[in-house]
Design a protein around this motif. Structure first.
Motif, short mmCIF file in Angstrom:
data_model
loop_
_atom_site.label_atom_id
_atom_site.label_comp_id
_atom_site.label_asym_id
_atom_site.label_seq_id
_atom_site.Cartn_x
_atom_site.Cartn_y
_atom_site.Cartn_z
N GLY A 1 -0.96 30.03 -15.59
CA GLY A 1 -1.28 29.49 -16.91
C GLY A 1 -0.08 28.83 -17.56
N GLY A 2 1.08 29.45 -17.43
CA GLY A 2 2.30 28.87 -17.98
C GLY A 2 2.64 27.54 -17.33
N LEU A 3 2.44 27.44 -16.04
CA LEU A 3 2.68 26.18 -15.35
C LEU A 3 1.75 25.09 -15.86
CD1 LEU A 3 4.34 24.76 -13.21
CD2 LEU A 3 2.73 25.59 -11.49
N HIS A 4 0.49 25.43 -16.09
CA HIS A 4 -0.45 24.45 -16.66
C HIS A 4 -0.02 24.02 -18.06
CE1 HIS A 4 -3.02 25.54 -13.29
NE2 HIS A 4 -3.73 24.46 -13.56
N ALA A 5 0.50 24.96 -18.85
CA ALA A 5 0.99 24.61 -20.19
C ALA A 5 2.17 23.64 -20.10
CB ALA A 5 1.38 25.87 -20.96
N VAL A 6 3.06 23.87 -19.15
CA VAL A 6 4.19 22.96 -18.95
C VAL A 6 3.68 21.56 -18.62
CG1 VAL A 6 6.12 22.42 -17.40
CG2 VAL A 6 5.86 24.74 -18.32
N TRP A 7 2.66 21.49 -17.76
CA TRP A 7 2.12 20.18 -17.35
C TRP A 7 1.50 19.40 -18.50
CZ3 TRP A 7 -0.56 22.39 -12.40
CH2 TRP A 7 0.40 22.58 -11.41
N ALA A 8 1.17 20.07 -19.58
CA ALA A 8 0.64 19.36 -20.74
C ALA A 8 1.70 18.43 -21.33
CB ALA A 8 0.17 20.35 -21.80
N PHE A 9 2.97 18.77 -21.11
CA PHE A 9 4.06 18.03 -21.73
C PHE A 9 5.04 17.40 -20.74
CE2 PHE A 9 2.74 21.63 -24.36
CZ PHE A 9 2.28 20.94 -25.47
N SER A 10 4.99 17.85 -19.49
CA SER A 10 5.99 17.42 -18.52
C SER A 10 5.38 17.41 -17.12
CB SER A 10 7.17 18.41 -18.55
OG SER A 10 8.00 18.24 -17.43
N PRO A 11 5.83 16.50 -16.25
CA PRO A 11 5.35 16.52 -14.87
C PRO A 11 6.12 17.49 -13.97
CG PRO A 11 6.77 14.64 -15.18
CD PRO A 11 6.66 15.32 -16.52
N TRP A 12 6.98 18.32 -14.54
CA TRP A 12 7.80 19.23 -13.76
C TRP A 12 6.95 20.04 -12.81
CZ3 TRP A 12 8.02 24.47 -13.02
CH2 TRP A 12 9.15 24.95 -12.36
N PRO A 13 7.32 20.27 -11.58
CA PRO A 13 8.58 19.92 -10.94
C PRO A 13 8.60 18.53 -10.32
CG PRO A 13 7.32 21.28 -9.45
CD PRO A 13 6.51 21.14 -10.73
#
Length: 143
Positions: free
Chosen positions: A16-28
């Motif tokens: 879930g945290g990774l999906h939240a990151v993807w809302a704002f960033s294409p990381w990694p």
């Protein structure tokens, strides 16, 4: 059951945290096009990254809460039967995603090679692991 539940909750929270990151960033990944090839199987043009990723993060966070309650890590809000049913549904969805979707990807063949590789090596096994942990919680949880 608490340890099994904790493992499932941590896994669901991480995804879930990774999906939240993807809302704002294409990381990694370095850009959204590369990320889309790996996680969506296409170029991802026009994909509503922010809203869709936040929604998926919320779904996974809610699933983690249900598993935490069912395994006795958190107190329930409402009838315990909801958490039992919820754990069964979460386990079924994760196990189906891990077991059935790779066959669909292989048969349909319209997804990018990057996605197919990642799905077989990472996404499907993670879904199977989280689904198995959640199934154990559904079978023997305390909620």
């Amino acid at each position: 059951m608490e340890i099994v539940g904790l493992l499932a909750v941590v896994g669901l929270a991480a995804v879930g945290g990774l999906h939240a990151v993807w809302a704002f960033s294409p990381w990694p990944a370095t850009d959204r096009t590369t990320l889309a090839k790996v996680v969506l199987g296409d170029e991802g043009e026009g994909f509503p990254w922010g809203p869709a990723c936040i929604a998926m993060a919320a779904v996974l966070g809610s699933a983690g809460y249900v598993v935490a309650v069912r395994s006795g890590l958190l107190p329930p809000v409402g009838p315990a039967q909801l958490y039992t049913a919820g754990a069964w549904v979460i386990a079924a969805v994760l196990l189906a995603r891990g077991a059935v979707f790779p066959a669909v990807v292989t048969l349909r063949g319209t997804w990018s090679q990057e996605f197919r590789t990642w799905d077989l090596k990472v996404y499907a096994p993670v879904c199977l692991a989280l689904g198995g942990l959640t199934l154990a919680v559904a079978l023997g949880g305390q909620g």
